[in-house]
Design a protein around this motif. Structure first.
Motif, mmCIF file in Angstrom:
data_model
loop_
_atom_site.group_PDB
_atom_site.id
_atom_site.type_symbol
_atom_site.label_atom_id
_atom_site.label_comp_id
_atom_site.label_asym_id
_atom_site.label_seq_id
_atom_site.Cartn_x
_atom_site.Cartn_y
_atom_site.Cartn_z
ATOM 1 N N GLU A 169 26.169 -37.386 -30.795
ATOM 2 C CA GLU A 169 27.324 -37.044 -31.630
ATOM 3 C C GLU A 169 28.046 -35.826 -31.071
ATOM 4 O OE1 GLU A 169 25.952 -36.429 -35.627
ATOM 5 O OE2 GLU A 169 25.251 -38.493 -35.829
ATOM 6 N N TYR A 170 27.279 -34.824 -30.660
ATOM 7 C CA TYR A 170 27.845 -33.606 -30.092
ATOM 8 C C TYR A 170 28.619 -33.927 -28.815
ATOM 9 C CZ TYR A 170 28.028 -29.031 -27.851
ATOM 10 O OH TYR A 170 28.445 -27.897 -27.217
ATOM 11 N N ALA A 171 28.048 -34.768 -27.950
ATOM 12 C CA ALA A 171 28.701 -35.130 -26.694
ATOM 13 C C ALA A 171 29.999 -35.893 -26.959
ATOM 14 C CB ALA A 171 27.755 -35.957 -25.830
ATOM 15 N N ALA A 172 29.979 -36.796 -27.936
ATOM 16 C CA ALA A 172 31.182 -37.557 -28.277
ATOM 17 C C ALA A 172 32.262 -36.623 -28.821
ATOM 18 C CB ALA A 172 30.854 -38.639 -29.298
ATOM 19 N N LYS A 173 31.868 -35.681 -29.642
ATOM 20 C CA LYS A 173 32.819 -34.731 -30.204
ATOM 21 C C LYS A 173 33.401 -33.840 -29.106
ATOM 22 C CE LYS A 173 33.322 -31.945 -34.264
ATOM 23 N NZ LYS A 173 32.700 -31.526 -35.498
ATOM 24 N N ARG A 174 32.554 -33.423 -28.186
ATOM 25 C CA ARG A 174 33.009 -32.590 -27.075
ATOM 26 C C ARG A 174 34.006 -33.350 -26.201
ATOM 27 N NH1 ARG A 174 28.977 -31.340 -22.476
ATOM 28 N NH2 ARG A 174 29.681 -33.434 -22.126
ATOM 29 N N ARG A 175 33.721 -34.645 -25.945
ATOM 30 C CA ARG A 175 34.640 -35.471 -25.160
ATOM 31 C C ARG A 175 35.983 -35.612 -25.856
ATOM 32 N NH1 ARG A 175 30.262 -38.805 -24.486
ATOM 33 N NH2 ARG A 175 31.070 -40.286 -25.989
ATOM 34 N N SER A 176 35.952 -35.862 -27.171
ATOM 35 C CA SER A 176 37.209 -36.058 -27.898
ATOM 36 C C SER A 176 38.013 -34.766 -27.960
ATOM 37 C CB SER A 176 36.954 -36.604 -29.298
ATOM 38 O OG SER A 176 36.321 -35.625 -30.104
ATOM 39 N N LEU A 177 37.331 -33.629 -28.129
ATOM 40 C CA LEU A 177 38.036 -32.352 -28.121
ATOM 41 C C LEU A 177 38.660 -32.087 -26.762
ATOM 42 C CD1 LEU A 177 35.665 -29.929 -30.078
ATOM 43 C CD2 LEU A 177 37.938 -30.680 -30.748
ATOM 44 N N LYS A 178 37.951 -32.432 -25.715
ATOM 45 C CA LYS A 178 38.442 -32.190 -24.363
ATOM 46 C C LYS A 178 39.638 -33.084 -24.060
ATOM 47 C CE LYS A 178 36.806 -31.404 -19.744
ATOM 48 N NZ LYS A 178 35.696 -31.344 -18.866
ATOM 49 N N SER A 179 39.599 -34.339 -24.512
ATOM 50 C CA SER A 179 40.704 -35.255 -24.230
ATOM 51 C C SER A 179 41.933 -34.931 -25.081
ATOM 52 C CB SER A 179 40.281 -36.702 -24.453
ATOM 53 O OG SER A 179 39.972 -36.905 -25.812
ATOM 54 N N ASN A 180 41.740 -34.348 -26.256
ATOM 55 C CA ASN A 180 42.865 -34.004 -27.134
ATOM 56 C C ASN A 180 43.491 -32.664 -26.792
ATOM 57 O OD1 ASN A 180 42.509 -36.368 -28.522
ATOM 58 N ND2 ASN A 180 41.297 -35.446 -30.154
ATOM 59 N N ALA A 181 42.760 -31.804 -26.104
ATOM 60 C CA ALA A 181 43.270 -30.476 -25.767
ATOM 61 C C ALA A 181 44.353 -30.600 -24.703
ATOM 62 C CB ALA A 181 42.144 -29.591 -25.270
ATOM 63 N N PRO A 182 45.536 -30.027 -24.960
ATOM 64 C CA PRO A 182 46.618 -30.140 -23.985
ATOM 65 C C PRO A 182 46.431 -29.165 -22.827
ATOM 66 C CG PRO A 182 47.367 -28.912 -25.889
ATOM 67 C CD PRO A 182 45.961 -29.345 -26.166
ATOM 68 N N LYS A 183 45.770 -29.628 -21.770
ATOM 69 C CA LYS A 183 45.559 -28.862 -20.546
ATOM 70 C C LYS A 183 44.865 -27.524 -20.776
ATOM 71 C CE LYS A 183 48.406 -31.380 -17.797
ATOM 72 N NZ LYS A 183 48.422 -31.835 -16.516
ATOM 73 N N ALA A 184 44.270 -27.318 -21.914
ATOM 74 C CA ALA A 184 43.528 -26.086 -22.188
ATOM 75 C C ALA A 184 42.052 -26.400 -22.106
ATOM 76 C CB ALA A 184 43.879 -25.541 -23.567
ATOM 77 N N GLU A 185 41.292 -25.460 -21.609
ATOM 78 C CA GLU A 185 39.858 -25.676 -21.509
ATOM 79 C C GLU A 185 39.206 -25.469 -22.870
ATOM 80 O OE1 GLU A 185 37.658 -23.719 -18.486
ATOM 81 O OE2 GLU A 185 39.242 -23.987 -17.013
ATOM 82 N N VAL A 186 38.305 -26.355 -23.208
ATOM 83 C CA VAL A 186 37.533 -26.218 -24.434
ATOM 84 C C VAL A 186 36.241 -25.514 -24.060
ATOM 85 C CG1 VAL A 186 36.378 -27.439 -26.287
ATOM 86 C CG2 VAL A 186 38.518 -28.315 -25.381
ATOM 87 N N THR A 187 36.040 -24.347 -24.614
ATOM 88 C CA THR A 187 34.839 -23.599 -24.269
ATOM 89 C C THR A 187 33.680 -24.036 -25.146
ATOM 90 O OG1 THR A 187 35.359 -21.826 -25.828
ATOM 91 C CG2 THR A 187 36.220 -21.596 -23.586
ATOM 92 N N ALA A 188 32.498 -23.723 -24.710
ATOM 93 C CA ALA A 188 31.297 -24.098 -25.461
ATOM 94 C C ALA A 188 31.282 -23.417 -26.825
ATOM 95 C CB ALA A 188 30.049 -23.735 -24.674
#
Length: 127
Positions: free
Chosen positions: A98-117
């Motif tokens: 679940e965490y990995a899926a959420k991290r992937r979705s956050l990363k794909s939705n972020a507009p060219k910004a890095e999603v930090t841990a």
């Protein structure tokens, strides 16, 4: 079953050689019937301690679905390849998946910004 593998490649490789190595290990998985869910190239990073007198390495992550028997074949391929400094493969339980899926979705939705841990962790704590 869902698995995640992270491996560190030697820093003396060119970008093309590094990508070729990642594709090689992805092909080992797909040839054994696994499906690649996510592939991330984290790039050149500093190591916590020197490995084989090297202080940096190319980090790569592969997330995949497959049978437990293919993990042994993948790790054998890692051991046979001299470009690999370290590797770690682990099975994702339902919470990690679940965490990995959420991290992937956050990363794909972020507009060219890095999603930090820390952002992902704070988001997970809110829910």
């Amino acid at each position: 079953m869902k698995y995640e593998t992270v491996f560190i490649l030697t820093p003396v490789l060119s970008d093309a050689q590094m990508k070729e190595a990642v594709e090689k290990f992805a092909k080992v998985l797909t040839d054994q019937g696994a499906t690649i869910v996510n592939e991330e190239l984290w790039g050149l990073r500093k190591l916590a301690y020197p490995i084989e007198k090297k202080s940096t390495g190319f980090y790569a992550l592969l997330e995949f679905d497959g049978e437990p028997t293919l993990v042994k074949k993948l790790e054998t391929a890692y051991r046979r390849d001299e470009r690999v400094l370290r590797f770690l493969t682990f099975r994702l339980d339902k919470y990690a998946a679940e965490y990995a899926a959420k991290r992937r979705s956050l990363k794909s939705n972020a507009p060219k910004a890095e999603v930090t841990a820390t952002e992902v962790e704070s988001e997970a704590k809110e829910n």
